[in-house]
Design an enzyme around this catalytic site. Structure first.
Site, mmCIF file in Angstrom:
data_model
loop_
_atom_site.group_PDB
_atom_site.id
_atom_site.type_symbol
_atom_site.label_atom_id
_atom_site.label_comp_id
_atom_site.label_asym_id
_atom_site.label_seq_id
_atom_site.Cartn_x
_atom_site.Cartn_y
_atom_site.Cartn_z
ATOM 1 N N GLU A 196 0.038 -1.077 -0.114
ATOM 2 C CA GLU A 196 0.046 -0.052 0.013
ATOM 3 C C GLU A 196 0.709 1.213 -0.112
ATOM 4 O OE1 GLU A 196 -2.716 -0.071 3.309
ATOM 5 O OE2 GLU A 196 -3.774 -1.815 2.596
ATOM 6 N N LYS A 325 -15.563 -2.145 2.603
ATOM 7 C CA LYS A 325 -15.332 -2.596 1.439
ATOM 8 C C LYS A 325 -16.121 -3.347 0.252
ATOM 9 C CE LYS A 325 -10.916 -3.737 3.733
ATOM 10 N NZ LYS A 325 -10.047 -4.595 4.216
#
EC number: 4.2.1.11
Length: 398
Positions: A196, A325
Site C-alpha cells: 500500500e 469494502k
C-alpha cells in the site's frame, strides 16, 4: 433513459501486477461508466468469493450480462445489484465472482451519474448528505501480510483529525510518510515499500510506535494542526492455536485485549482496526467496553461488510465501527445496506481501499456520499493518490 444497453468486461492489472476485472456500462442515451475491482491480501474468511479474473469474466458474461443488457436501468442501483445476485444464485458470489459483480455494480452507478450530469457522490448520497468530509487515514508504516520481515502490526496510520480541509489532510499524510523515511534514515534502517505504499522496515513494533510519535510531532509543528494515529492490527493474521503470535512472543486473547487497551491509552490512538481474531466477538465487546469511548474499534475481517455479521456485533456490543469494502460483499447496494445498519445503531462506517488497487475512484465518492468519518486509501502511490486527489476535487467543487 438509463436502460443499460451494453456491459463490457476485460482483464486489467492491479497495483500488485495481478489481473483483475474491469467493467464498462453504457446506457441507451449515451451514459457511460467504468469500474474496476480491487483485491485484498489479508482477506477475511467470510468475504464474498473472488474468482480468478478470466473465470469471473467468463462466468459474468454467460450468467450476468444477459440479465442486465436491455433489462435493467443504470439509475436503479438496487435493480442492477439484484440482477447480479440473481445471476449468481449463491450467497457469496462464488459463481460469477465478487470481482465481476462489484466492477459491474460500480460501473452502472457511474453510468447513471453520467446521465444525470452529476458527480457520483451526489448520485449515491443524494442532496441531503452532510457537509463533513472524511479524514484520510494514511498508511505510513506497514508489515503483516502487506510486507515480509517487517512489523507484526499490519498498518500504522496517520490521522490528521485537525486538518481544516481534505487537501490539508492529504498533504499532511504525505508529509508524515516523508518524515517517517527521514526518521528511518537517521536510524540507519533501510526500508522498501509494502503493497500500500507504506514503509516496511525490519523493525519491531515498539520502534515503529516511537517513529510514528516523532514523525507526527515534527509534521504537527510544521502544519499547525492535530495529527493522531491509528492501527490496523490484522489480528486474524496473528492468531493461531489459540494465541496471538508476535515473533517469539505470544499473547492469550485476554492478554491481547489488555495489550491493545494499553496501546490506546499510551498513544491516544484514534482508530484500531481488527485488534482481535475475526471470530472473537466477545473479545471485541470487552475491548469496546474498555476503550470504545475514546477510540474507534473497527471491524474489518470481523464484519466483512456483511449485515448478518454486523448485526451479531451490534447484539454483542462488539466494536463501534465497521470497515466498508464493496468488493468484500459484492455490490454497492450490499455495502449501503451495511452502512445503513451501522449508522442506525451508532457504528461509524469507514470506507476502505484494498492492498491490490486500481485507479478506480469509486470509494472516494462513497465515503463522501455516506458521511464516513474516515477513509482508508493510503498516503502515496498512484493507485492511492487517485482516490486522494479525487477527494480534493470533490471538496473543491462541492
Amino acid at each position: 433513459m438509463t436502460l443499460i444497453t451494453e456491459v463490457r468486461l476485460r482483464k486489467i492489472l492491479d497495483s500488485r501486477g495481478n489481473p483483475t476485472v474491469e467493467a464498462e456500462v453504457r446506457t441507451e442515451n449515451g451514459g457511460f461508466g467504468r469500474g474496476a475491482a480491487p483485491s485484498g491480501a489479508s482477506t477475511g474468511e467470510y468475504e464474498a468469493v473472488e474468482r480468478p479474473a478470466e473465470e469471473a469474466i467468463a462466468q459474468a458474461r454467460e450468467l450476468a450480462v444477459p440479465r442486465i443488457e436491455g433489462q435493467v436501468y443504470a439509475g436503479d442501483q438496487r435493480g442492477v445489484d439484484n440482477a447480479l445476485h440473481g445471476a449468481d444464485g449463491t450467497d457469496d458470489f462464488s459463481e460469477i465472482g465478487a470481482n465481476s459483480a462489484v466492477a459491474i455494480s460500480m460501473a452502472a452507478a457511474k453510468a447513471a451519474a453520467d446521465v444525470l450530469g452529476a458527480p457520483l457522490y451526489q448520485h449515491l448520497g443524494g442532496a441531503f448528505r452532510g457537509r463533513d468530509f472524511p479524514v484520510p487515514l494514511g498508511n505510513v508504516i506497514g508489515g503483516g501480510e502487506h510486507a515480509a520481515d517487517a512489523t507484526h502490526i499490519q498498518e500504522f496510520l496517520a490521522a490528521p483529525v485537525g486538518a481544516p480541509s481534505v487537501a490539508d489532510a492529504v498533504f499532511a499524510n504525505a508529509k508524515v510518510h516523508g518524515e517517517v523515511q527521514r526518521q528511518l534514515d537517521e536510524r540507519g534502517v533501510p526500508a522498501a515499500k509494502g503493497d500500500e505504499g507504506a514503509w516496511a522496515p525490519s523493525i519491531d513494533d515498539s520502534e515503529a510506535f516511537e517513529i510514528m510519535e516523532e514523525a507526527i510531532a515534527a509534521v504537527e509543528d510544521e502544519v499547525g494542526f492535530e495529527i493522531r494515529f491509528g492501527l490496523d492490527v490484522a489480528g486474524a493474521e496473528l492468531y493461531e492455536d489459540g494465541v496471538y503470535h508476535y515473533g517469539d512472543e505470544t499473547r492469550s486473547p485476554d492478554e491481547q485485549v489488555a495489550y491493545i487497551a494499553d496501546l490506546v491509552e499510551e498513544y491516544n490512538l484514534v482508530y484500531v482496526e481488527d485488534p482481535l481474531d475475526e471470530d472473537d466477538f466477545s473479545g471485541f465487546a470487552e475491548l469496546t467496553e474498555r476503550v470504545g469511548d475514546r477510540t474507534l474499534i473497527c471491524g474489518d475481517d470481523l464484519f466483512v461488510t456483511n449485515t448478518e455479521r454486523l448485526q451479531r456485533g451490534i447484539d454483542d456490543g462488539a466494536a463501534n465501527s465497521i470497515l466498508i469494502k464493496p468488493n468484500q460483499i459484492g455490490t454497492l447496494s450490499d455495502a449501503f445496506d451495511a452502512i445503513e445498519l451501522a449508522t442506525r445503531n451508532g457504528y461509524d462506517p469507514v470506507v476502505s481501499h484494498r492492498s491490490g488497487e486500481t485507479e478506480d475512484t469509486t470509494i472516494a465518492h462513497l465515503a463522501v456520499a455516506t458521511d464516513a468519518p474516515f477513509i482508508k486509501t493510503g498516503a502515496v502511490g498512484g493507485e492511492r493518490t487517485a482516490k486522494l486527489n479525487e477527494l480534493i476535487r470533490i471538496e473543491a467543487n462541492a
